[in-house]
Design a protein around this motif. Structure first.
Motif, PDB file in Angstrom:
ATOM      1  N   LEU A 186       0.817  -1.209   0.000  1.00 26.32           N
ATOM      2  CA  LEU A 186       0.000   0.000   0.000  1.00 26.32           C
ATOM      3  C   LEU A 186       0.855   1.266   0.000  1.00 26.32           C
ATOM      4  O   LEU A 186       0.548   2.230  -0.706  1.00 26.32           O
ATOM      5  CB  LEU A 186      -0.903  -0.027   1.239  1.00 26.32           C
ATOM      6  N   PHE A 187       1.938   1.259   0.784  1.00 28.91           N
ATOM      7  CA  PHE A 187       2.740   2.469   0.952  1.00 28.91           C
ATOM      8  C   PHE A 187       4.163   2.348   0.422  1.00 28.91           C
ATOM      9  O   PHE A 187       4.936   3.271   0.563  1.00 28.91           O
ATOM     10  CB  PHE A 187       2.784   2.859   2.437  1.00 28.91           C
ATOM     11  N   GLY A 188       4.502   1.219  -0.170  1.00 31.27           N
ATOM     12  CA  GLY A 188       5.842   1.068  -0.731  1.00 31.27           C
ATOM     13  C   GLY A 188       6.857   0.542   0.254  1.00 31.27           C
ATOM     14  O   GLY A 188       7.935   0.100  -0.134  1.00 31.27           O
ATOM     15  N   GLY A 189       6.539   0.590   1.532  1.00 32.94           N
ATOM     16  CA  GLY A 189       7.487   0.092   2.524  1.00 32.94           C
ATOM     17  C   GLY A 189       6.946   0.299   3.921  1.00 32.94           C
ATOM     18  O   GLY A 189       6.004   1.060   4.146  1.00 32.94           O
ATOM     19  N   ILE A 190       7.527  -0.411   4.858  1.00 32.37           N
ATOM     20  CA  ILE A 190       7.128  -0.297   6.264  1.00 32.37           C
ATOM     21  C   ILE A 190       8.350  -0.610   7.110  1.00 32.37           C
ATOM     22  O   ILE A 190       9.257  -1.331   6.663  1.00 32.37           O
ATOM     23  CB  ILE A 190       5.956  -1.269   6.579  1.00 32.37           C
ATOM     24  N   THR A 191       8.398  -0.060   8.303  1.00 37.15           N
ATOM     25  CA  THR A 191       9.501  -0.393   9.189  1.00 37.15           C
ATOM     26  C   THR A 191       8.981  -0.490  10.615  1.00 37.15           C
ATOM     27  O   THR A 191       7.812  -0.223  10.871  1.00 37.15           O
ATOM     28  CB  THR A 191      10.640   0.652   9.080  1.00 37.15           C
ATOM     29  N   ARG A 192       9.841  -0.918  11.523  1.00 32.94           N
ATOM     30  CA  ARG A 192       9.461  -1.028  12.922  1.00 32.94           C
ATOM     31  C   ARG A 192      10.358  -0.168  13.771  1.00 32.94           C
ATOM     32  O   ARG A 192      11.536   0.038  13.451  1.00 32.94           O
ATOM     33  CB  ARG A 192       9.562  -2.497  13.383  1.00 32.94           C
TER      34      ARG A 192
END
Lengths: 267, 102
Positions: B33-39
């Motif tokens: 959905l957003f191209g990437g994710i991180t924690r």
């Protein structure tokens, strides 16, 4: 090729990583074994922009997990190492967690109102997590609630069919096997029968999405190709797929590759 | 571009942990959905009250980068996915110095 087995029983094969990645994996392994190290400390390393496998462009200053990173088996190994630390820190009842994965693929398909191949496709695409028990996938019923919400939001730009042909030489030869799932018929097809089997040569056009399955000595790999500007190839022995494409997905585990191959629909 | 933090539970209301693969399915949805994710490294032991009910959990903090305020509907879609995927009545998000329980 190194192999890592996850808590959930999945065997992850991955290419021998470059030294910086290998060093990070070793460090994470040591932290997993060290009771003084925490999941939070390991997480800092995994999601750092200094982690070579992370994307640094999506979120400046952060290491981001993109679809490409998700497909990287090394990331799956790192995720498992983090989860194993959580198991230790929080006394996670793994028997209860395994038992929570109670649905077979046909049972999940029935509940979702779709066919088994669609479930397997979702598993291969990591949209549905599973626990392996005696080599069979079992699904947590809790995962079904969100299934029909995928995908949401803006869709990727409609894939335009590429007219640039793929040159293919596939079949069975000298202990190697290469198969291609492609739309339409093979153009200019030539067939040659040899001692190991049949080999076909020809071109594929137009195409939007193609799968390639290679095998040698019982080890299988699957590649998903989409049109791109750069010349690329997938080869095994003298068998090949050549053309202008990018490898958008790669599965190195033979069993997972076989399942994904069955579920794949070319376009 | 601005960042949205979203708090994800590590276990269900029945106290059964979610597997790494369950979280990977969420990561797949969010990164598509957003191209990437991180924690973020803050598995926060948080508690909040909503509608008179106390919610207390150990959570994971995920971050997505939203390119523009015009993508607000996608943030809402992400929240709806989290509610379904983690069987949560409420989801806590933080963005631009604000917090919301959705």
């Amino acid at each position: 090729m190194p192999t890592h087995t996850t808590v959930s029983g999945h065997a992850i094969e991955f290419e021998t990583p470059p030294p910086p990645v290998a060093a990070l994996l070793a460090r994470l392994g040591n932290m997993l074994a060290d009771p003084a190290a925490t999941e939070a400390q390991m997480l800092v390393l995994v999601y750092s922009p200094d982690n070579p496998i992370m994307d640094r462009s999506v979120m400046p200053g952060r290491g981001a997990v993109t679809p490409a990173v998700l497909a990287d088996p090394v990331y799956q190994v790192m995720s498992d190492l983090l989860f194993r630390k959580r198991v230790v820190e929080h006394n996670v009842d793994l028997e209860a967690l395994a038992a929570a994965h109670s649905l077979t693929v046909p049972e999940a398909a029935e509940r979702l109102g779709i066919n088994d191949s669609a479930v397997r496709k979702a598993i291969a695409a990591r949209r549905l997590g599973t626990w392996l028990k005696d080599g069979r996938h079992y699904i947590d019923p809790r995962a079904l609630a969100s299934f029909h919400l995928q995908p949401r939001g803006p869709q990727p730009a409609e894939a335009h069919a590429s007219t640039a042909p793929l040159e293919v030489r596939y079949g069975a030869e000298a202990g190697h096997t290469l198969k291609v799932k492609h739309p339409g018929e093979l153009v200019g097809a030539q067939k040659r029968t040899g001692p190991d089997g049949v080999v076909y040569t020809g071109t594929v056009a137009p195409w939007k999405r193609v799968a390639v399955l290679t095998a040698k000595g019982g080890k299988g790999r699957m590649f998903v190709l989409e049109p791109a500007d750069e010349e690329c190839d997938v080869m095994i022995g003298e068998l090949y797929v050549r053309g202008r494409f990018a490898i958008v997905e790669k599965i190195n585990n033979a069993k997972a590759a076989s399942e994904a191959w069955e579920a794949f629909e070319a376009g | 571009m601005f960042e949205v933090q979203i708090l994800i539970p590590t276990k269900s209301n029945e106290k059964v942990f979610f597997s790494a693969e369950h979280h990977a399915a969420f990561e797949t949805f969010a990164s598509n959905l957003f191209g990437g994710i991180t924690r973020l490294p803050s598995a926060a032991a948080g508690a909040w009250v909503d509608g008179g009910k106390l919610y207390q959990d150990t959570t994971l903090v995920y971050v997505v980068a939203v390119p523009s305020i015009t993508r607000g509907a996608d943030v809402a879609a992400l929240v709806e996915f989290v509610k379904a995927h983690y069987a949560q009545l409420a989801v806590y998000i933080r963005y631009l110095g604000l917090s919301e329980i959705l």
